[in-house]
Design an enzyme around this catalytic site. Sequence first.
Site, short mmCIF file in Angstrom:
data_model
loop_
_atom_site.label_atom_id
_atom_site.label_comp_id
_atom_site.label_asym_id
_atom_site.label_seq_id
_atom_site.Cartn_x
_atom_site.Cartn_y
_atom_site.Cartn_z
N GLU A 112 0.83 -1.19 0.00
CA GLU A 112 0.00 0.00 0.00
C GLU A 112 0.88 1.26 0.00
O GLU A 112 1.96 1.28 0.59
CB GLU A 112 -0.91 0.00 1.23
CG GLU A 112 -1.87 -1.19 1.18
CD GLU A 112 -2.94 -1.15 2.25
OE1 GLU A 112 -4.09 -1.40 1.90
OE2 GLU A 112 -2.63 -0.88 3.41
N CYS A 125 3.47 8.38 1.53
CA CYS A 125 3.99 7.38 2.46
C CYS A 125 4.27 6.11 1.66
O CYS A 125 3.35 5.49 1.12
CB CYS A 125 2.94 7.16 3.55
SG CYS A 125 3.48 5.99 4.79
N CYS A 132 6.33 -7.19 6.98
CA CYS A 132 7.42 -6.69 7.82
C CYS A 132 7.85 -7.79 8.78
O CYS A 132 7.03 -8.59 9.21
CB CYS A 132 6.92 -5.48 8.62
SG CYS A 132 8.22 -4.59 9.49
N CYS A 136 6.15 -5.36 15.60
CA CYS A 136 5.81 -4.40 16.65
C CYS A 136 4.35 -4.69 17.05
O CYS A 136 3.49 -4.85 16.17
CB CYS A 136 5.96 -2.97 16.14
SG CYS A 136 7.66 -2.62 15.64
N CYS A 139 1.29 -2.58 15.69
CA CYS A 139 1.25 -2.27 14.25
C CYS A 139 0.58 -3.39 13.46
O CYS A 139 0.96 -4.56 13.59
CB CYS A 139 2.67 -2.04 13.73
SG CYS A 139 2.72 -1.62 11.98
N CYS A 361 -1.26 5.60 10.06
CA CYS A 361 -0.06 4.90 10.54
C CYS A 361 -0.42 3.57 11.16
O CYS A 361 -1.30 3.49 12.02
CB CYS A 361 0.63 5.70 11.64
SG CYS A 361 1.34 7.21 11.13
N1 SAH Z 1 9.58 0.11 10.13
C1 SAH Z 1 9.70 1.55 10.07
C2 SAH Z 1 8.80 2.14 9.03
C3 SAH Z 1 7.32 2.02 9.34
S1 SAH Z 1 6.81 3.56 9.91
C4 SAH Z 1 9.47 2.13 11.46
O1 SAH Z 1 9.10 1.38 12.34
O2 SAH Z 1 9.73 3.30 11.65
C5 SAH Z 1 5.26 3.31 10.53
C6 SAH Z 1 5.02 4.27 11.68
O3 SAH Z 1 3.69 4.10 12.17
C7 SAH Z 1 5.93 3.97 12.83
O4 SAH Z 1 6.30 5.11 13.54
C8 SAH Z 1 5.04 3.08 13.65
O5 SAH Z 1 5.53 2.94 14.92
C9 SAH Z 1 3.72 3.80 13.55
N2 SAH Z 1 2.59 2.95 13.87
C10 SAH Z 1 2.50 1.63 13.67
N3 SAH Z 1 1.31 1.16 14.07
C11 SAH Z 1 0.61 2.22 14.51
C12 SAH Z 1 -0.71 2.38 15.01
N4 SAH Z 1 -1.55 1.35 15.11
N5 SAH Z 1 -1.11 3.62 15.35
C13 SAH Z 1 -0.28 4.67 15.20
N6 SAH Z 1 0.98 4.58 14.72
C14 SAH Z 1 1.42 3.36 14.39
#
Ligand code: SAH
Length: 389
Positions: A112, A125, A132, A136, A139, A361
């Site tokens: 996406e 973005c 991935c 996390c 996420c 995000c």
């Molecule tokens: N792997 C890299 C690039 C992905 S960035 C990284 O971790 O930085 C994606 C961003 O969205 C990151 O800052 C992540 O922590 C944030 N994110 C992931 N899941 C989220 C959620 N459910 N709500 C808000 N932010 C989230």
Amino acid sequence: MCRMPLETPLAELDRDAGGTPALRNLVGLSRVELAVEMAAFGAEPFRARQLWHWIYHRGVTDFAAMSSLAKPFRERLADAYTLSRPEISRALVSEDATRKWLLRFADGQEVETVHIPESDRGTLCVSSQVGCTLNCTFCHTGTQLLVRNLGAAEIVSQIMVARDALGEWPSPKEDRLLTNIVLMGMGEPLYNWDSVAAAMRIAMDPEGLALSRRKITLSTAGVVPMIARCGAELGVNLAISLHAVTDELRDRLVPLNRKYPIAELLDACRTYPGSSNARRITFEYVMLKGVNDSPAEARELVRLLKGIPAKVNLIPFNPWPGAPYECSTDKAITSFSDIVFAAGYSAPVRTPRGRDIFAACGQLKSASRRQRRTPSAAPSEQAVIARSV
Ligand code: SAH
């Protein structure tokens, strides 16, 4: 480093599904690679420069449209090469005008890409991997098994598809709808360095997509050994997905922390090439109710960031089906922001964008699964691969 070996991007192989040689895609080659390719093709060196202009400044996808090239040469090119884009398998527009494209590559895998328009800029973005490996826990993308790394062509194509949809060819100099790139889509960009770097060099080329390195931000969960290289070789802005101020909690939220704990990560930030008060490192902090959002944690964050030219982005947690967290209350987010702000750091609360189309995000997830290699691969699994969420 990754849990599983990454596969060669199938879209980059010069074969089609039937095993016969397919047309080679010129998108994604560096300037040098394109020059070498054209030399091998028997073309004079300036032809490579002309092609670059047509591909990245004019955005053409058809050799026939390259009017500065002689017709027989255009026909020869079309017989040997392609300038294909990924297929758009779904395009959604949010009520706040955020757009999301689900893109399908030659091998059927999908990622996406999201465009977020604001009054003074438009941010794309971009994804770097299908799925991935980092898992996390907050996420959504992390619940999808990694299928593979994207190739340079597949990364740069996301920008080109957005430009197609926004009608931004030839690359405008001013009043652009697409001004900024954030590598914050699916995947960990520093686990796919070669392709990400190659794609960003193409994006930064002034005679093509012409996006300045100051308008590009690479976000990482903290692959410490690659951070200095990112600054030295690409010089793009850095964002760190921090989310916790103790190793105990960060180990749980961002499991990569067990490998590269907070102190090591912040050391890498302290020496990030090119950072200054005018070019600060962004620390992303997702606000999780009762988990990481107390005033004490805000004060500890301020202490940790001491000596780093930093700004903090507070991201209200974006929910997804089955997520084990809730978003912090507005009151908790405001108190947290006030503490960080009072210590001299900018600490805006990010307005979630595109939540209604699952473009915010951490909400990105395609239906791509790791393809089974055994001949017994169930038809149902194959069907999942081809379907979008
Ligand atoms: N792997 C890299 C690039 C992905 S960035 C990284 O971790 O930085 C994606 C961003 O969205 C990151 O800052 C992540 O922590 C944030 N994110 C992931 N899941 C989220 C959620 N459910 N709500 C808000 N932010 C989230």
